[in-house]
Design an enzyme around this catalytic site. Structure first.
Site, PDB file in Angstrom:
ATOM      1  N   HIS A  27      45.330  43.409  55.799  1.00 55.62           N
ATOM      2  CA  HIS A  27      43.865  43.330  55.816  1.00 55.62           C
ATOM      3  C   HIS A  27      43.340  43.116  57.234  1.00 55.62           C
ATOM      4  O   HIS A  27      43.151  41.975  57.671  1.00 55.62           O
ATOM      5  CB  HIS A  27      43.402  42.177  54.922  1.00 55.62           C
ATOM      6  CG  HIS A  27      43.832  42.338  53.497  1.00 55.62           C
ATOM      7  ND1 HIS A  27      45.105  42.069  53.071  1.00 55.62           N
ATOM      8  CD2 HIS A  27      43.146  42.751  52.406  1.00 55.62           C
ATOM      9  CE1 HIS A  27      45.189  42.306  51.766  1.00 55.62           C
ATOM     10  NE2 HIS A  27      44.016  42.719  51.343  1.00 55.62           N
ATOM     11  N   HIS A 260      38.257  46.416  55.410  1.00 53.29           N
ATOM     12  CA  HIS A 260      38.725  45.173  54.779  1.00 53.29           C
ATOM     13  C   HIS A 260      40.242  45.163  54.566  1.00 53.29           C
ATOM     14  O   HIS A 260      40.923  44.245  55.008  1.00 53.29           O
ATOM     15  CB  HIS A 260      38.011  44.950  53.430  1.00 53.29           C
ATOM     16  CG  HIS A 260      38.743  44.038  52.508  1.00 53.29           C
ATOM     17  ND1 HIS A 260      38.518  42.683  52.475  1.00 53.29           N
ATOM     18  CD2 HIS A 260      39.730  44.270  51.589  1.00 53.29           C
ATOM     19  CE1 HIS A 260      39.329  42.134  51.579  1.00 53.29           C
ATOM     20  NE2 HIS A 260      40.069  43.076  51.026  1.00 53.29           N
ATOM     21  N   GLU A 407      37.416  22.085  34.751  1.00 57.07           N
ATOM     22  CA  GLU A 407      38.870  22.161  34.553  1.00 57.07           C
ATOM     23  C   GLU A 407      39.591  22.887  35.691  1.00 57.07           C
ATOM     24  O   GLU A 407      40.647  22.450  36.154  1.00 57.07           O
ATOM     25  CB  GLU A 407      39.222  22.869  33.230  1.00 57.07           C
ATOM     26  CG  GLU A 407      39.011  22.046  31.983  1.00 57.07           C
ATOM     27  CD  GLU A 407      37.593  22.162  31.429  1.00 57.07           C
ATOM     28  OE1 GLU A 407      36.750  22.832  32.076  1.00 57.07           O
ATOM     29  OE2 GLU A 407      37.324  21.582  30.362  1.00 57.07           O
ATOM     30  N   HIS A 469      38.019  25.884  19.606  1.00 61.95           N
ATOM     31  CA  HIS A 469      38.678  24.671  20.078  1.00 61.95           C
ATOM     32  C   HIS A 469      40.117  24.554  19.588  1.00 61.95           C
ATOM     33  O   HIS A 469      40.778  23.559  19.840  1.00 61.95           O
ATOM     34  CB  HIS A 469      37.891  23.435  19.615  1.00 61.95           C
ATOM     35  CG  HIS A 469      36.622  23.225  20.381  1.00 61.95           C
ATOM     36  ND1 HIS A 469      35.671  24.208  20.528  1.00 61.95           N
ATOM     37  CD2 HIS A 469      36.158  22.142  21.066  1.00 61.95           C
ATOM     38  CE1 HIS A 469      34.670  23.743  21.261  1.00 61.95           C
ATOM     39  NE2 HIS A 469      34.944  22.491  21.602  1.00 61.95           N
TER      40      HIS A 469
END
Ligand SMILES: Cc1ncc(C[n+]2csc(CCOP(=O)(O)OP(=O)(O)O)c2C)c(N)n1
Ligand SMILES: [Mg+2]
Length: 655
Positions: A27, A260, A407, A469
């Site tokens: 890159h 890039h 999380e 859940h």
């Protein structure tokens, strides 16, 4: 900004581009655009010592935009780490020291494996937490023995990732003032201009999260970057320095997304050299550049560490007890040799394994002053929280990190804490939401990092909350992850051993899952068996022809099924297999003893059947989503009763 700065930056640009072109992969965009940022950081600020790459008080540098690896390798080479010019020329080649993205443990000086955008910047928050905790614990007036910065280089993509916002939001809340993020703001990303995807004000966004924001309008000006970093160091908040750069600076297609991630053709390299008025040697650094780095990075780092050693020596004479304790933290010398006072449970008593997990964490926190962690706003459900109050600016010695419902960042932060050294991180959540943090566990696995991930509510026995859940396939996900120990204990004894294994090892992450509902504490379980991953928990009086394999909350049901079958003259042995990972490491003899080839083998688990086919001929699993209902109906509805399991065995035997 002096001419030597310009020479160094152009050398970094050209050699970086040449490395990538030689490799036919890499890159160049970020290398050409961000070279002045890393040059300024390394030659004017960063305190590192290549001769002692693990020097405890070094500044941590995280290349969150891991695709800029070529630039990092250049910096490490010039800064005196064990990376030769030959290694740079072998960029991205088989067996090289310079793989496609920076890999922790592969080359000295790489603080963390990066590549998945967002992970590095998020883990940096963990490093800054570790620094602030250890500083609060050990520093004394005149003795700042823990006193370093955590620097990050990130790009547009890093800041688009959700995990980064979770982490930044928490970092602002926690006032992590020694975290300095250098943002390579080039308005371009892989697929085009950033404005095609973003309409937002980074300044306002970060300020709203309690960050200090500084802008550098000319990313080619080392002095402006330098001043911004100096300002950032004075802040009492984490700082983001937005540095306006030009992607692929100097290349014919600079400023375009095409620069890039595609190696530059030879003609473009020629044009680059011309545009930069650079005529240094090919794939080699001019002597002046090497000398400049020697004086401004290597010698400075050496001096910084020797100053620190002197400081530590004085600290030792004045605060000997603290010094001894500091060494224990630094070298992770806390051992779990005597755990005879660990909480015990009567055989026959009933308790959920999540409650046991919580009690063991509380216990281990008393034994291991270096463990720190918490839950994602679920400690009253997971039962997992750290000791000594809530960590934060008013209580930097708190070992309970309240992550909020974040999380993904939580798991990455745990990795950062563990990577920093001195501390060991753990975290917890509902098992079904482990989906939200899996990429960070995967990085821990790749890095062989002993981060600890604890989950409660590990089956559809969550009940009323319904399929969103109720975990089904999550065990399959983690069990298929290389170098990851997934332990699913069946009762308190197995849970105790799972926790000891998790906190005792240093070479892989551990995932421990626990039940929501109460489970009987069995007479037949034992710690030695858990260590081997699988062991026999029930043997019929007459020779068995069938082996039932189970774990977690289904183990006792499976044992009951085997007992029922025995009464009908069908002899089944039952194996508890809390950890496939540990079982796979056993000898062939042991494996044959536990799972004899000539037996019919059936696995029983209230989860996706897939992982069990490695061990069993038949799997009694759950290959559908659950449904909302009180837990008392679940076993009946999904056939997870001893009767139903026994019936399947008879069916298999055609009886
Ligand atoms: C999680 C993740 N998604 C996608 C990628 C692939 N990828 C690598 S770099 C990149 C573009 C990032 O843009 P930016 O951060 O602006 O980097 P620049 O183009 O400026 O070098 C993408 C999509 C990745 N490495 N990680
Ligand atoms: Mg960009």
């Amino acid at each position: 900004m002096s001419s030597i700065d310009t020479l160094c930056i152009n050398a970094l640009r050209v050699v970086g581009a040449e490395m990538i072109t030689k490799a036919k992969s890499g890159h160049p965009g970020i290398v050409l655009g961000a070279a002045p940022i890393l040059h300024t950081l390394f030659t004017r600020h960063i305190n590192i010592n290549p001769e002692d790459d693990k020097w405890f008080n070094r500044d941590r540098f995280i290349l969150s935009a891991g695709h800029g690896s070529a630039l990092l390798y250049e910096m490490l080479h010039l800064s005196g780490y064990d990376l030769s010019m030959e290694d740079l020329k072998n960029f991205r080649q088989k067996g090289s020291k310079t793989p496609g993205h920076p890999e922790y443990g592969h080359v000295k000086g790489v603080e963390i494996t990066t590549g998945p955008l967002g992970q590095g910047i998020s883990s940096s928050v963990g490093m800054a937490i570790a620094e602030s905790f250890l500083a609060a614990k050990f520093n004394k007036p005149k003795y700042d023995i823990v006193d370093h910065y955590t620097y990050v280089l990130c790009g547009d993509g890093d800041l688009q990732e959700g995990i980064s916002m979770e982490a930044a939001s928490l970092a602002g809340h926690l006032n992590l003032k020694k975290l300095i993020v250098l943002y390579d703001s080039n308005d371009v990303q892989l697929d085009g201009d950033v404005e095609q995807t973003n309409t937002e004000n980074i300044k306002m966004k970060f300020e709203a999260m309690n960050w200090n924001y500084i802008k550098v309008v000319d990313g080619n000006n080392c002095d402006s970057i330098d001043n911004a970093i100096k300002e950032a160091k004075k802040s009492n908040k984490p700082t983001i320095v937005e540095i306006k750069t030009v992607i692929g600076y100097g290349a014919p297609n600079s400023g375009e997304s095409s620069v890039h991630g595609k190696p530059m053709p030879e003609d473009d390299i020629k044009a680059l050299r011309k545009n930069l008025s650079y005529n240094g040697p090919v794939l080699e650094y001019p002597e002046e550049v090497k000398k400049f780095y020697k004086e401004n990075v290597i010698d400075r780092g050496n001096e910084e560490e020797s100053n620190w050693n002197e400081l530590l020596a004085d600290y030792r004479s004045e605060y000997n007890a603290e010094y001894e304790e500091f060494l224990k933290f630094m070298y992770n010398e806390f051992k779990l040799d005597d755990v005879s006072d660990m909480p015990k449970y009567e055989v026959g008593s009933e308790e959920s394994t999540r409650k046991e997990m919580g009690k063991y964490i509380d216990y281990l926190s008393t034994k291991l002053p270096n463990i720190i962690g918490g839950s994602a706003d679920l400690s009253s459900s997971t039962m997992v929280k750290g000791a000594d109050g809530i960590y934060g600016p008013s209580n930097p010695l708190g070992r309970n990190i309240k992550f909020g419902v974040r999380e993904h960042a939580m798991a990455a932060i745990i990795n950062g804490i563990t990577l920093h050294g001195g501390l060991r991180g753990f975290c917890a959540g509902f098992f079904v939401f482990s989906d939200y943090l899996k990429p960070a566990v995967r990085l821990a696995s790749i890095m062989k990092l002993p981060s600890i991930f604890l989950f409660s509510h590990d089956t559809i026995c969550v009940g009323e909350d319904g399929p969103t859940h109720q975990p089904v396939e999550q065990l399959t996900m983690f069990r298929s992850m290389p170098n990851t120990n997934v332990i699913r204990p069946a009762d308190a004894k197995e849970m105790a051993e799972a926790m000891l294994l998790a906190f005792d090892n240093n070479t892989y992450p551990t995932v421990v899952t626990s039940s929501r509902q109460g489970l009987p504490n069995l007479a037949c379980t034992n710690a030695e068996g858990v260590k081997k991953g699988a062991y026999v928990v029930f043997e019929p009086k007459k020779a068995a022809k069938v082996t039932l394999i189970s774990c977690g909350s289904e183990l006792f049901i499976t044992i009951n099924a085997a007992k029922m079958l025995e009464e009908e003259g069908i002899n089944c042995k039952v194996v508890s297999m809390p950890s496939m990972f540990l079982f796979d490491k056993q000898s062939n003899e042991y494996k044959e003893e536990i799972l004899p080839k000539k037996h019919l083998k059936m696995a029983v688990e209230l989860g996706a059947s897939m992982p069990w086919y490695k061990y069993a001929d038949e799997v009694y699993g759950l290959d559908e989503f659950g449904a909302s209902m009180p837990i008392k109906y679940i076993h009946e509805t999904y056939g997870f009763t001893a009767e139903a399991i026994a019936a399947r065995v008879k069916e298999l035997l055609n009886k």
